[in-house]
Motif scaffolding. Structure first.
Motif, PDB file in Angstrom:
ATOM      1  N   THR A   6      -9.320  23.049 -31.095  1.00 19.64           N
ATOM      2  CA  THR A   6      -9.757  24.470 -30.649  1.00 19.64           C
ATOM      3  C   THR A   6      -9.020  24.875 -29.156  1.00 19.64           C
ATOM      4  OG1 THR A   6     -12.070  23.649 -30.930  1.00 19.64           O
ATOM      5  CG2 THR A   6     -11.729  25.461 -29.468  1.00 19.64           C
ATOM      6  N   PRO A   9      -7.004  32.071 -28.500  1.00 16.12           N
ATOM      7  CA  PRO A   9      -6.962  32.777 -29.793  1.00 16.12           C
ATOM      8  C   PRO A   9      -5.330  33.120 -29.720  1.00 16.12           C
ATOM      9  CG  PRO A   9      -8.797  33.803 -28.241  1.00 16.12           C
ATOM     10  CD  PRO A   9      -8.025  32.654 -27.619  1.00 16.12           C
ATOM     11  N   ASP A  90      -6.415  26.989 -38.257  1.00 20.86           N
ATOM     12  CA  ASP A  90      -6.007  27.749 -36.764  1.00 20.86           C
ATOM     13  C   ASP A  90      -4.456  27.197 -36.927  1.00 20.86           C
ATOM     14  OD1 ASP A  90      -6.427  28.485 -34.124  1.00 20.86           O
ATOM     15  OD2 ASP A  90      -5.750  26.466 -33.764  1.00 20.86           O
ATOM     16  N   GLU A  93      -2.501  29.534 -39.100  1.00 19.29           N
ATOM     17  CA  GLU A  93      -2.282  30.946 -38.502  1.00 19.29           C
ATOM     18  C   GLU A  93      -1.144  30.874 -37.474  1.00 19.29           C
ATOM     19  OE1 GLU A  93      -6.077  32.413 -37.516  1.00 19.29           O
ATOM     20  OE2 GLU A  93      -6.897  32.188 -39.645  1.00 19.29           O
ATOM     21  N   ARG A  94      -1.041  29.870 -36.646  1.00 16.28           N
ATOM     22  CA  ARG A  94      -0.154  29.924 -35.526  1.00 16.28           C
ATOM     23  C   ARG A  94       1.229  29.803 -35.898  1.00 16.28           C
ATOM     24  NH1 ARG A  94      -2.623  29.314 -30.750  1.00 16.28           N
ATOM     25  NH2 ARG A  94      -5.028  28.960 -30.836  1.00 16.28           N
ATOM     26  N   SER A 183     -10.988  39.598 -35.488  1.00 15.59           N
ATOM     27  CA  SER A 183      -9.939  39.247 -34.462  1.00 15.59           C
ATOM     28  C   SER A 183      -9.422  40.471 -33.697  1.00 15.59           C
ATOM     29  CB  SER A 183      -8.801  38.411 -35.291  1.00 15.59           C
ATOM     30  OG  SER A 183      -7.681  38.351 -34.448  1.00 15.59           O
TER      31      SER A 183
END
Length: 301
Positions: A6, A9, A90, A93-94, A183
């Motif tokens: 985690t 954003p 996550d 997406e990064r 988002s």
């Protein structure tokens, strides 16, 4: 195997540092031809070199500007996430964001390249054979074409629009169109890109289960490949919101999978029987069909 924990954003428009996209999880930079010897503990594929120094996951990419489009998702899946080297939506997406951001020096210029390339290839796939072989864009092109064919006359709201390619296509046809996504970074990016593409579009950051719109405020409400990303309770709220906000029609599309695909952030499978049950529960006239996935169309009038 590496998976992101985690973290903050993603900001798709953040400035690069010395030519690299850097956040608290990854460092991504463009690189030239690979050296002949493999570095210790480096994952090397056709387009990526990846290693972890304990603080950051370092990714070097060799993706040329002409390939900076949404097929990058399939490239990452095929080379890094499908084989199991990396996992987690996550982290996916990064790396995706970092690869796009380092394709050109400016944030808006890099994303404009991505959007223009994607919209061009999507148009090719909708109108003809388009991109050959495996292609993320080619996979969703018939889904978008089907959604466009099912629109009722008038305005359109798309819930869970992500990058907003479908909404952009609909808006470009002359319809009043709103794209909504959870988002804020994604909706901010879409709001920046639409004027650059010459397309009038409204982008709203909102939970699809609590959309800030009046009853019957959009003629058609779309939820295209959204509900598989949400648990059952959240999905029920989204369906209820779609019915509330729609004046004429609700169009739902889902993939038909035997197992939820974690790479794409899917958390559950949805069947044609599920779609039928949902349709009956609304009390509205409905139709369930299959076309590159499952479809539920609800008519309010």
């Amino acid at each position: 195997m590496t998976e992101a924990t985690t973290s903050a954003p993603i900001d798709p428009l953040q400035a690069c540092l010395d030519g690299a996209y850097v956040d608290e999880v990854v460092e991504v930079r463009a690189q030239g031809p690979v050296p002949p010897r493999r570095a210790l503990h480096t994952i090397r594929t056709e387009h990526f070199d990846v290693h972890n120094d304990g603080d950051l996951l370092h990714v070097g990419h060799r993706v040329p500007p002409e390939l900076v489009d949404d097929d990058l998702a399939g490239m990452l899946a095929d080379e890094l996430f499908g084989p199991g080297w990396l996992r987690g939506p996550d982290l996916f997406e990064r790396i995706f964001t970092g690869t796009v951001r380092t394709s050109r020096s400016g944030a808006l210029d890099s994303w404009e390249l991505f959007y223009r390339n994607t919209m061009m290839r999507l148009e090719q796939c909708v109108d003809g054979p388009g991109v050959g072989g495996h292609s993320t864009i080619a996979d969703y092109a018939p889904v978008y074409a089907r959604a466009e064919s099912l629109l009722a006359p008038g305005s359109v709201l798309e819930l869970g629009s992500c990058f907003g390619f479908l909404s952009l296509r609909i808006a470009a046809s002359g319809r009043r169109t709103t794209a909504s996504d959870l988002s804020p970074g994604t909706t901010r990016l879409l709001a920046e890109m639409a004027p650059r593409l010459g397309i009038p579009l409204t982008a709203v950051a909102a939970d699809a289960g609590h959309f800030p719109g009046d009853d019957a405020s959009a003629d058609t409400v779309l939820a295209i490949h959204l509900l598989e990303h949400l648990d059952a309770e959240h999905g029920e709220r989204v369906l209820a919101e779609a019915v509330r906000v729609a004046a004429r029609r609700v169009v739902i599309a889902v993939p038909l999978e035997e197992e939820a695909d974690e790479t794409w952030g899917h958390v559950r499978t949805i069947s044609l029987d599920d779609l039928t049950e949902w349709g009956r529960a609304t009390g509205l006239p409905f139709e369930v069909s299959e076309h590159h996935g499952g479809w539920l169309v609800l008519d309010k009038r």
